[in-house]
Design an enzyme around this catalytic site. Structure first.
Site, mmCIF file in Angstrom:
data_model
loop_
_atom_site.group_PDB
_atom_site.id
_atom_site.type_symbol
_atom_site.label_atom_id
_atom_site.label_comp_id
_atom_site.label_asym_id
_atom_site.label_seq_id
_atom_site.Cartn_x
_atom_site.Cartn_y
_atom_site.Cartn_z
ATOM 1 N N ASP A 42 25.984 38.281 -16.335
ATOM 2 C CA ASP A 42 27.387 37.945 -16.526
ATOM 3 C C ASP A 42 27.590 36.580 -17.151
ATOM 4 O OD1 ASP A 42 28.533 40.190 -15.547
ATOM 5 O OD2 ASP A 42 28.823 39.436 -13.516
ATOM 6 N N LYS A 64 32.226 39.188 -19.153
ATOM 7 C CA LYS A 64 33.650 39.295 -19.506
ATOM 8 C C LYS A 64 34.324 38.094 -18.859
ATOM 9 C CE LYS A 64 33.623 42.729 -16.028
ATOM 10 N NZ LYS A 64 34.298 43.352 -15.009
ATOM 11 N N MET A 177 39.943 33.117 -8.573
ATOM 12 C CA MET A 177 40.602 33.573 -9.804
ATOM 13 C C MET A 177 42.125 33.463 -9.698
ATOM 14 S SD MET A 177 38.142 36.899 -10.431
ATOM 15 C CE MET A 177 38.400 37.433 -8.722
#
Lengths: 258, 258
Positions: A42, A64, A177
């Site tokens: 990742d 991503k 996040m």
């Protein structure tokens, strides 16, 4: 790398790499990488970790990042199973812990549907490790008997309804996040009568360029803007933030005038 | 081991060893142990981890188990600082993560009061790692946007008030040190209308003698008694438990009759 297809035994390891510092990988993680035929890794993974894999292993970046979506989740799932069937042991190297907002179970489920066996190796979740490295304990006797970890970005893009409830609880609240939604989140804590609750924002937790902002619900948005905090960042709301030395200096701004 | 007192530089590392499997120690943890002059270790620590420390290092068991209290916390704090002042680098090796109900901040605070510098190295918390190793994800898209980790045993000995609120939330609820209070805890979930919520108990998570019991709020006490589950055990309440293969077989008890 196994190239004799007849002898290939497909398997997948979902491996949590921890919050960023490569030394926060586990010994079990090192051993998994050492037997990898393929590593799918990742964004936010320190690439020095790839050196634990054999030099002949295939290493593919499938990161991503919010807004970019270089690889869709479906594409990662398919890649992972394709490589396992064709090359053997795929290590799916993920930031933090595979099951803490890492979509790890979707990958496990997809592999299951192809009968590819999956091993899960937990990683240090930034939700606990990043506050801890800053010496902010998520729990502390007489102050916090629990902690609640929530995503700031749900699959639908809206704020999780869990945050409003968490704002009314006595738990230490850790939000991953959630930086972009910080102003909205702060309103929920204010609505719960918690304008003076200590709060912190940690950018790039556990990395060399880590940045910590400390304040209260009332002023944390302003503080974060002033310091130009950027993602990835983690939010902490709770009395435990008051234990950080920089919080003590914050509430006594004139104490250091000699 | 440093025996020249004039050159001693006292320091303490609070090191999380993870849930039990020694391979779940981090590389950073190995490096800390390699430079230890003294290791103070808890119950539930796999003693093979002590082999990472120099053979000349002093290794002291300071475990306290529920009911026994071989060492009081004050005694551990004093021992830790005494050894640092007299021998140099003390590694305080703790189960799980130092700040997840580990009283780590009390140790840090005590060391601070003697101006002994402390480094914190996070460990895999059993709250995330033990469900994960069982392939039960604490979060999963469309099912759980958060998880709430609570101690079952507060400093006062009573049930944490946070559990009642958690029972009404949508979070995956993980309770550590709560096995003895399982019947009381289950009543809180029933009162919240969650008699059918999937629940699991994991004994000795991540160890060779790990045991998993799966059921629902309604029957988990009976299941745990039938299987004679003992501490240390971790409790999981949430829809995510339904993803475990043994849950699927549980709700279709006659499906396997051919």
């Amino acid at each position: 790398m196994n190239t004799d297809k007849l002898s290939i035994i497909p398997k997948i390891t979902l491996l949590g790499a921890g919050p960023g510092d490569p030394d926060l990988l586990t010994l079990k993680g090192v051993k998994a990488l050492q037997t990898a035929d393929v590593v799918l890794y990742d964004a936010l993974i320190d690439e020095t970790l790839l050196d634990f894999a054999p030099s002949a292993a295939i290493k593919i970046y499938v990161g991503k990042r919010s807004g970019e979506h270089a690889f869709e989740q479906d594409a990662i799932n398919r890649l992972m199973v394709d490589y396992a069937l064709n090359y053997g042991h795929v290590v799916r190297l993920k930031g933090g812990d595979p099951f803490v907002f890492g979509r790890g179970y979707e990958e496990l489920d997809f592999a299951d549907s192809y009968s590819v066996p999956v091993t899960v190796i937990p990683g240090i979740s930034s939700s606990i490790g990043v506050p801890g490295l800053q010496q902010i304990p998520v729990t502390h006797r007489g102050m916090s008997e629990s902690f609640w970890v929530i995503t700031g970005t749900t699959s639908g893009g809206q704020l999780s309804a869990d945050i409003a409830q968490a704002a009314t609880s006595n738990a230490t609240v850790v939000i991953l996040m959630g930086l972009k939604k910080l102003p909205e989140i702060v309103e929920l804590f204010k609505a719960a009568g918690k304008a003076d609750l200590p709060a912190a924002v940690v950018q790039n937790g556990s990395s060399a360029n880590e940045k910590l902002i400390v304040g209260t619900v009332k002023n944390i948005v302003e503080q974060a803007q002033k310091e130009q905090v950027q993602a990835p960042a983690l939010l902490i709301f709770g009395e435990v933030v008051s234990l950080h030395p920089s919080f003590k200096s914050l509430i006594k701004p004139y104490a250091s005038i000699a």
